[in-house]
Write a protein that holds these residues in place. Structure first.
Motif, PDB file in Angstrom:
ATOM      1  N   LYS A  36     -18.861 -37.379  -4.352  1.00 50.66           N
ATOM      2  CA  LYS A  36     -17.667 -37.758  -3.594  1.00 50.66           C
ATOM      3  C   LYS A  36     -16.539 -38.187  -4.517  1.00 50.66           C
ATOM      4  CE  LYS A  36     -20.407 -39.287   0.387  1.00 50.66           C
ATOM      5  NZ  LYS A  36     -20.873 -40.463   1.151  1.00 50.66           N
ATOM      6  N   GLU A  37     -16.876 -38.941  -5.535  1.00 52.09           N
ATOM      7  CA  GLU A  37     -15.862 -39.407  -6.479  1.00 52.09           C
ATOM      8  C   GLU A  37     -15.220 -38.243  -7.221  1.00 52.09           C
ATOM      9  OE1 GLU A  37     -18.141 -42.056  -8.878  1.00 52.09           O
ATOM     10  OE2 GLU A  37     -18.359 -43.547  -7.276  1.00 52.09           O
ATOM     11  N   GLU A  38     -16.036 -37.301  -7.674  1.00 50.23           N
ATOM     12  CA  GLU A  38     -15.494 -36.156  -8.400  1.00 50.23           C
ATOM     13  C   GLU A  38     -14.677 -35.252  -7.482  1.00 50.23           C
ATOM     14  OE1 GLU A  38     -15.554 -35.757 -11.680  1.00 50.23           O
ATOM     15  OE2 GLU A  38     -16.546 -37.709 -11.751  1.00 50.23           O
ATOM     16  N   GLY A  39     -15.092 -35.135  -6.226  1.00 54.69           N
ATOM     17  CA  GLY A  39     -14.301 -34.368  -5.273  1.00 54.69           C
ATOM     18  C   GLY A  39     -12.948 -35.017  -5.020  1.00 54.69           C
ATOM     19  N   LYS A  40     -12.956 -36.330  -4.863  1.00 53.15           N
ATOM     20  CA  LYS A  40     -11.706 -37.052  -4.602  1.00 53.15           C
ATOM     21  C   LYS A  40     -10.738 -36.925  -5.765  1.00 53.15           C
ATOM     22  CE  LYS A  40      -9.989 -41.582  -3.141  1.00 53.15           C
ATOM     23  NZ  LYS A  40     -10.363 -42.980  -2.782  1.00 53.15           N
ATOM     24  N   LEU A  41     -11.246 -36.951  -6.990  1.00 55.64           N
ATOM     25  CA  LEU A  41     -10.395 -36.816  -8.169  1.00 55.64           C
ATOM     26  C   LEU A  41      -9.636 -35.497  -8.171  1.00 55.64           C
ATOM     27  CD1 LEU A  41     -12.688 -38.211 -11.027  1.00 55.64           C
ATOM     28  CD2 LEU A  41     -10.528 -39.192 -10.227  1.00 55.64           C
ATOM     29  N   ARG A  42     -10.243 -34.486  -7.576  1.00 57.93           N
ATOM     30  CA  ARG A  42      -9.650 -33.144  -7.573  1.00 57.93           C
ATOM     31  C   ARG A  42      -9.060 -32.758  -6.221  1.00 57.93           C
ATOM     32  NH1 ARG A  42     -13.927 -33.726 -10.668  1.00 57.93           N
ATOM     33  NH2 ARG A  42     -14.078 -32.707 -12.722  1.00 57.93           N
ATOM     34  N   ASN A  43      -9.073 -33.690  -5.287  1.00 55.25           N
ATOM     35  CA  ASN A  43      -8.578 -33.442  -3.929  1.00 55.25           C
ATOM     36  C   ASN A  43      -9.314 -32.280  -3.268  1.00 55.25           C
ATOM     37  OD1 ASN A  43      -6.881 -34.122  -1.760  1.00 55.25           O
ATOM     38  ND2 ASN A  43      -5.409 -32.536  -2.313  1.00 55.25           N
ATOM     39  N   LEU A  44     -10.634 -32.230  -3.505  1.00 51.18           N
ATOM     40  CA  LEU A  44     -11.472 -31.203  -2.902  1.00 51.18           C
ATOM     41  C   LEU A  44     -12.213 -31.761  -1.692  1.00 51.18           C
ATOM     42  CD1 LEU A  44     -13.124 -29.609  -6.074  1.00 51.18           C
ATOM     43  CD2 LEU A  44     -11.360 -28.575  -4.621  1.00 51.18           C
ATOM     44  N   PRO A  45     -12.433 -30.951  -0.678  1.00 53.88           N
ATOM     45  CA  PRO A  45     -13.220 -31.422   0.472  1.00 53.88           C
ATOM     46  C   PRO A  45     -14.677 -31.642   0.083  1.00 53.88           C
ATOM     47  CG  PRO A  45     -12.745 -29.080   0.686  1.00 53.88           C
ATOM     48  CD  PRO A  45     -11.951 -29.568  -0.495  1.00 53.88           C
ATOM     49  N   VAL A  46     -15.232 -32.766   0.530  1.00 50.01           N
ATOM     50  CA  VAL A  46     -16.643 -33.063   0.327  1.00 50.01           C
ATOM     51  C   VAL A  46     -17.271 -33.255   1.702  1.00 50.01           C
ATOM     52  CG1 VAL A  46     -18.342 -34.611  -0.699  1.00 50.01           C
ATOM     53  CG2 VAL A  46     -16.161 -34.196  -1.880  1.00 50.01           C
ATOM     54  N   VAL A  47     -18.262 -32.441   2.025  1.00 51.91           N
ATOM     55  CA  VAL A  47     -18.938 -32.531   3.310  1.00 51.91           C
ATOM     56  C   VAL A  47     -20.237 -33.311   3.113  1.00 51.91           C
ATOM     57  CG1 VAL A  47     -19.968 -31.268   5.219  1.00 51.91           C
ATOM     58  CG2 VAL A  47     -17.951 -30.335   4.051  1.00 51.91           C
ATOM     59  N   ASP A  48     -20.345 -34.428   3.810  1.00 53.25           N
ATOM     60  CA  ASP A  48     -21.502 -35.310   3.652  1.00 53.25           C
ATOM     61  C   ASP A  48     -22.554 -34.989   4.708  1.00 53.25           C
ATOM     62  OD1 ASP A  48     -23.243 -37.289   2.992  1.00 53.25           O
ATOM     63  OD2 ASP A  48     -21.984 -38.959   3.640  1.00 53.25           O
ATOM     64  N   ILE A  49     -23.585 -34.255   4.284  1.00 52.27           N
ATOM     65  CA  ILE A  49     -24.666 -33.898   5.209  1.00 52.27           C
ATOM     66  C   ILE A  49     -25.843 -34.877   5.127  1.00 52.27           C
ATOM     67  CG2 ILE A  49     -24.080 -31.438   5.199  1.00 52.27           C
ATOM     68  CD1 ILE A  49     -26.545 -31.079   3.301  1.00 52.27           C
ATOM     69  N   PHE A  50     -25.773 -35.833   4.209  1.00 55.43           N
ATOM     70  CA  PHE A  50     -26.887 -36.753   3.993  1.00 55.43           C
ATOM     71  C   PHE A  50     -27.350 -37.427   5.289  1.00 55.43           C
ATOM     72  CE2 PHE A  50     -28.803 -40.807   2.764  1.00 55.43           C
ATOM     73  CZ  PHE A  50     -29.689 -40.428   1.765  1.00 55.43           C
ATOM     74  N   PRO A  51     -26.447 -37.989   6.102  1.00 53.60           N
ATOM     75  CA  PRO A  51     -26.900 -38.622   7.353  1.00 53.60           C
ATOM     76  C   PRO A  51     -27.594 -37.648   8.302  1.00 53.60           C
ATOM     77  CG  PRO A  51     -24.665 -39.325   6.819  1.00 53.60           C
ATOM     78  CD  PRO A  51     -24.992 -38.178   5.905  1.00 53.60           C
ATOM     79  N   ILE A  52     -27.093 -36.411   8.354  1.00 50.92           N
ATOM     80  CA  ILE A  52     -27.705 -35.407   9.223  1.00 50.92           C
ATOM     81  C   ILE A  52     -29.138 -35.134   8.793  1.00 50.92           C
ATOM     82  CG2 ILE A  52     -27.631 -32.985   9.966  1.00 50.92           C
ATOM     83  CD1 ILE A  52     -24.611 -33.081   9.661  1.00 50.92           C
ATOM     84  N   THR A  53     -29.364 -35.058   7.487  1.00 50.15           N
ATOM     85  CA  THR A  53     -30.696 -34.711   7.002  1.00 50.15           C
ATOM     86  C   THR A  53     -31.716 -35.806   7.308  1.00 50.15           C
ATOM     87  OG1 THR A  53     -30.361 -35.641   4.769  1.00 50.15           O
ATOM     88  CG2 THR A  53     -29.678 -33.365   5.142  1.00 50.15           C
TER      89      THR A  53
END
Length: 236
Positions: free
Chosen positions: A180-197
């Motif tokens: 998430k941190e690396e995505g935010k640095l680059r303004n890239l979308p990060v999809v968090d599937i962890f809760p779903i799993t």
């Protein structure tokens, strides 16, 4: 059997099945007329190749079906993901395929095997940065890359066996924080599937027969989560 040995065992037991799926998707992409379509490449490990499932049940294929339903012209030209691979494996073996595939759009889901094999956070972050930088460099639009967080394997029946110290969820969350941190640095979308799993814990229909990897039903849930980000990315 230790967790590390289990990870290497996955490669030995499933490499043939994974490779056959990879070749199927790769050949299909190569033989498809793609000049007027978005060229999609999906990088990762067992969760992206869809260990134990036919290619049509994997989330990258389900994703392009949903995108096509919205009149997005897209084709999956490569999915070189392999069960058991780490970020270093991806750098060494998947990125060359990625580069030669001339992608317009890409997804990245990697890291579970880094955690299983004891890769430290600094190394994981360094490898992740190298991967993202290489992927963005090849894309005509640097923002056409979606990062997906690591699933929680420890909630499954087989996963619990190898999470002997009960630390997998916390460890994977920390790796996901790095994503998430690396995505935010680059303004890239990060999809968090962890809760779903984590829903796999109480619903056997979400787990395939090996007791570890997701079923088609679980991958559909991931796809529903990833789809809005993909649609927005490709329409911007």
């Amino acid at each position: 059997m230790s967790v590390k040995k289990y990870s290497f065992g996955l490669i030995a037991l499933f490499i043939i099945a994974s490779s056959s799926v990879l070749l199927y998707i790769g050949s299909r992409g190569t033989n498809t007329q793609t000049s007027n379509q978005i060229r999609f490449v999906s990088l990762g490990d067992s969760y992206t190749i869809g260990q134990g499932l036919p290619s049509q049940d994997t989330w990258p294929v389900l994703l392009i079906e949903k995108l096509r339903a919205k009149e997005i012209k897209i084709v999956l030209v490569a999915n070189p993901s392999v069960t058991g691979w780490t970020t270093q494996d991806l750098i060494d073996r998947e990125l060359p395929i990625y580069d030669s595939s001339d992608p317009d759009f890409a997804t990245l889901l990697i890291g579970v095997n880094d955690w299983i094999q004891g890769v430290d956070e600094d190394t994981f972050r360094r490898n992740l940065r190298q991967i993202i930088d290489r992927m963005q460099k090849k894309l005509p639009n640097k923002n056409h890359l979606i990062l997906v967080t690591i699933p929680d394997f420890s909630v499954t029946a087989t996963g619990k066996i190898y999470d002997t110290k009960g630390k997998a969820s916390l460890g994977l969350k920390r790796f996901n924080d790095i994503i998430k941190e690396e995505g935010k640095l680059r303004n890239l979308p990060v999809v968090d599937i962890f809760p779903i799993t984590q829903e796999m814990k109480n619903d056997p229909s979400l787990v395939n027969p090996d007791g570890l990897h997701p079923s088609r039903s679980e991958y559909k849930l991931w796809t529903d989560k990833i789809f809005p980000a993909a649609l927005k990315t490709l329409q911007d």
